[in-house]
Write a protein that holds these residues in place. Sequence first.
Motif, PDB file in Angstrom:
ATOM      1  N   LEU A 230      44.106  33.842  12.957  1.00  0.00           N
ATOM      2  CA  LEU A 230      44.923  34.817  13.951  1.00  0.00           C
ATOM      3  C   LEU A 230      44.707  34.087  15.281  1.00  0.00           C
ATOM      4  O   LEU A 230      45.706  34.345  16.139  1.00  0.00           O
ATOM      5  N   ALA A 231      43.740  33.409  15.760  1.00  0.00           N
ATOM      6  CA  ALA A 231      43.687  32.480  16.971  1.00  0.00           C
ATOM      7  C   ALA A 231      44.638  31.855  17.089  1.00  0.00           C
ATOM      8  O   ALA A 231      45.220  31.720  18.132  1.00  0.00           O
ATOM      9  N   LEU A 232      45.316  31.055  15.987  1.00  0.00           N
ATOM     10  CA  LEU A 232      46.449  30.321  16.204  1.00  0.00           C
ATOM     11  C   LEU A 232      47.646  31.128  16.729  1.00  0.00           C
ATOM     12  O   LEU A 232      48.858  30.480  17.354  1.00  0.00           O
ATOM     13  N   LEU A 233      47.843  32.380  16.549  1.00  0.00           N
ATOM     14  CA  LEU A 233      48.942  33.077  17.010  1.00  0.00           C
ATOM     15  C   LEU A 233      49.027  33.143  18.742  1.00  0.00           C
ATOM     16  O   LEU A 233      49.967  33.437  19.330  1.00  0.00           O
ATOM     17  N   GLU A 234      47.783  32.902  19.206  1.00  0.00           N
ATOM     18  CA  GLU A 234      47.479  33.090  20.709  1.00  0.00           C
ATOM     19  C   GLU A 234      47.815  31.709  21.514  1.00  0.00           C
ATOM     20  O   GLU A 234      47.953  31.655  22.839  1.00  0.00           O
ATOM     21  N   THR A 235      47.789  30.560  20.795  1.00  0.00           N
ATOM     22  CA  THR A 235      47.967  29.345  21.379  1.00  0.00           C
ATOM     23  C   THR A 235      48.894  28.387  20.761  1.00  0.00           C
ATOM     24  O   THR A 235      49.121  28.655  19.299  1.00  0.00           O
ATOM     25  N   ASP A 236      49.509  27.621  21.309  1.00  0.00           N
ATOM     26  CA  ASP A 236      50.132  26.419  20.697  1.00  0.00           C
ATOM     27  C   ASP A 236      49.514  25.258  20.740  1.00  0.00           C
ATOM     28  O   ASP A 236      50.088  23.966  20.335  1.00  0.00           O
ATOM     29  N   ALA A 237      48.105  25.207  20.815  1.00  0.00           N
ATOM     30  CA  ALA A 237      47.448  24.111  20.840  1.00  0.00           C
ATOM     31  C   ALA A 237      47.364  23.676  19.479  1.00  0.00           C
ATOM     32  O   ALA A 237      47.492  24.179  18.429  1.00  0.00           O
ATOM     33  N   ALA A 238      46.903  22.198  19.201  1.00  0.00           N
ATOM     34  CA  ALA A 238      46.398  21.630  18.134  1.00  0.00           C
ATOM     35  C   ALA A 238      47.717  21.418  17.091  1.00  0.00           C
ATOM     36  O   ALA A 238      47.475  21.089  15.907  1.00  0.00           O
ATOM     37  N   ASP A 239      48.971  21.164  17.463  1.00  0.00           N
ATOM     38  CA  ASP A 239      49.910  20.853  16.622  1.00  0.00           C
ATOM     39  C   ASP A 239      49.721  19.470  16.004  1.00  0.00           C
ATOM     40  O   ASP A 239      49.301  18.385  16.707  1.00  0.00           O
ATOM     41  N   GLY A 240      50.014  19.277  14.654  1.00  0.00           N
ATOM     42  CA  GLY A 240      49.925  18.065  14.070  1.00  0.00           C
ATOM     43  C   GLY A 240      48.307  17.916  13.598  1.00  0.00           C
ATOM     44  O   GLY A 240      47.919  16.857  12.928  1.00  0.00           O
ATOM     45  N   GLU A 241      47.426  18.872  13.949  1.00  0.00           N
ATOM     46  CA  GLU A 241      46.029  18.493  14.072  1.00  0.00           C
ATOM     47  C   GLU A 241      45.319  19.084  12.839  1.00  0.00           C
ATOM     48  O   GLU A 241      45.838  19.893  12.183  1.00  0.00           O
ATOM     49  N   ALA A 242      44.217  18.529  12.314  1.00  0.00           N
ATOM     50  CA  ALA A 242      43.260  19.106  11.297  1.00  0.00           C
ATOM     51  C   ALA A 242      42.070  19.532  11.919  1.00  0.00           C
ATOM     52  O   ALA A 242      41.494  18.681  12.647  1.00  0.00           O
ATOM     53  N   MET A 243      41.395  20.693  11.662  1.00  0.00           N
ATOM     54  CA  MET A 243      40.372  20.737  12.110  1.00  0.00           C
ATOM     55  C   MET A 243      39.223  21.712  11.294  1.00  0.00           C
ATOM     56  O   MET A 243      39.900  22.410  10.334  1.00  0.00           O
ATOM     57  N   ASN A 244      37.813  21.611  11.377  1.00  0.00           N
ATOM     58  CA  ASN A 244      37.036  22.118  10.346  1.00  0.00           C
ATOM     59  C   ASN A 244      36.837  23.668  10.702  1.00  0.00           C
ATOM     60  O   ASN A 244      36.719  24.011  12.094  1.00  0.00           O
ATOM     61  N   ILE A 245      36.767  24.420   9.868  1.00  0.00           N
ATOM     62  CA  ILE A 245      36.484  25.926   9.945  1.00  0.00           C
ATOM     63  C   ILE A 245      35.285  26.127   9.151  1.00  0.00           C
ATOM     64  O   ILE A 245      35.555  26.342   7.753  1.00  0.00           O
TER      65      ILE A 245
END
Length: 327
Positions: A230-245
């Motif tokens: 849901l945090a991704l709804l708030e930001t347009d950061a990280a396009d094209g990226e992969a990140m650990n959760i």
Amino acid sequence: MNVLVTGGAGFIGSHVAAALLEQGHHVVVLDSMDPYYEPTIKRANVDRCTELAEHHYYFVEGSITDEDTVEAVFDDYNVEYVYHQAAQAGVRTSVENPHKPHEINTTGLLNLLEAATKHDVQRFVNASSSSVYGHDEYLPYDEDHPTTPRSPYGVTKRTAEHYCRVYTEIHDLPTVSLRYFTVYGPRMRPNMAITNFTSRCLTGDPPVIYGDGQQTRDFTYIDDVVRANLALLETDAADGEAMNIGSTGTITIEALAEHVIAETGADVEPVYDDAKEADARHTHADVSKARELIDYDPTTSIREGVSQFVEWYEDNREWYEPLVRAS
Ligand SMILES: NC(=O)c1ccc[n+]([C@@H]2O[C@H](COP(=O)([O-])OP(=O)(O)OC[C@H]3O[C@@H](n4cnc5c(N)ncnc54)[C@H](O)[C@@H]3O)[C@@H](O)[C@H]2O)c1
């Protein structure tokens, strides 16, 4: 916002869908109800979302491998945002039948990326996996760690990440891949260590550990995973990226079994069986990148989360346990 959750009848997808509904979004789920595990669990997930928001929740039974179905969903529901959770999950099953995960996890993904590009979606969030790492050269894994998957499933997840990045680069489709580290919580998939241990302990059977039990896992509580999505709804950061959760630490499988035994009050000792070849020896996430880009802050420790899961299991044992046992 009109949000498509693929695999939204499954464990993670249904939690993401419920959280989106609670925020007032319109959610369409596309799920094939694959009988890889008891579909009754998936029907219960769909029913739960329907109860939450009958008038802005839509369920479509169909496969992401079918181009026409995918295209129709994007058209009919005017899809603006995608959480792609559908997959043939499971490391061990992919060793037995690599064709099925290949078809669903890569061809299915391509159908979605094509439709998402055509329909100018605002963001395409792809569920990836710690299985992309494979052998640990160092721990915890950061996103620069080499990716040498040990299973066909891991290969499909890594391939999917590449496809997402390439669609960002060549089509300006804003994608992001979240590398989940073993996710658990209420209504989780059967056939995972936490469900197996809990189910066996509550019926007085010993938990079965594959290998010496000293393998470690970073188990991530479902609420932390939902928050990351849901945090991704708030930001347009990280396009094209992969990140650990991941979570806040690791636990050995042996310590996990002992914790479940203690939580259930079972009078049993773990038993040991042969290690499974495709399983990683250790998983442990460095979540600094997600912390920086999307303010990811996992809050549930593994011991707390497992205690919560055992409590939930005991409360829901009547309907959930027979389905776990049948899967
Ligand atoms: N649970 C974990 O520990 C974990 C860890 C790493 C990554 N993941 C990834 O997270 C995602 C969700 O996993 P989950 O644990 O909720 O699994 P799940 O099996 O509960 O959910 C996946 C859903 O996808 C659906 N599906 C399968 N094939 C489909 C198809 N062809 N078309 C449409 N729907 C289809 C299934 O019916 C199921 O409901 C998957 O992509 C998985 O690879 C999960």
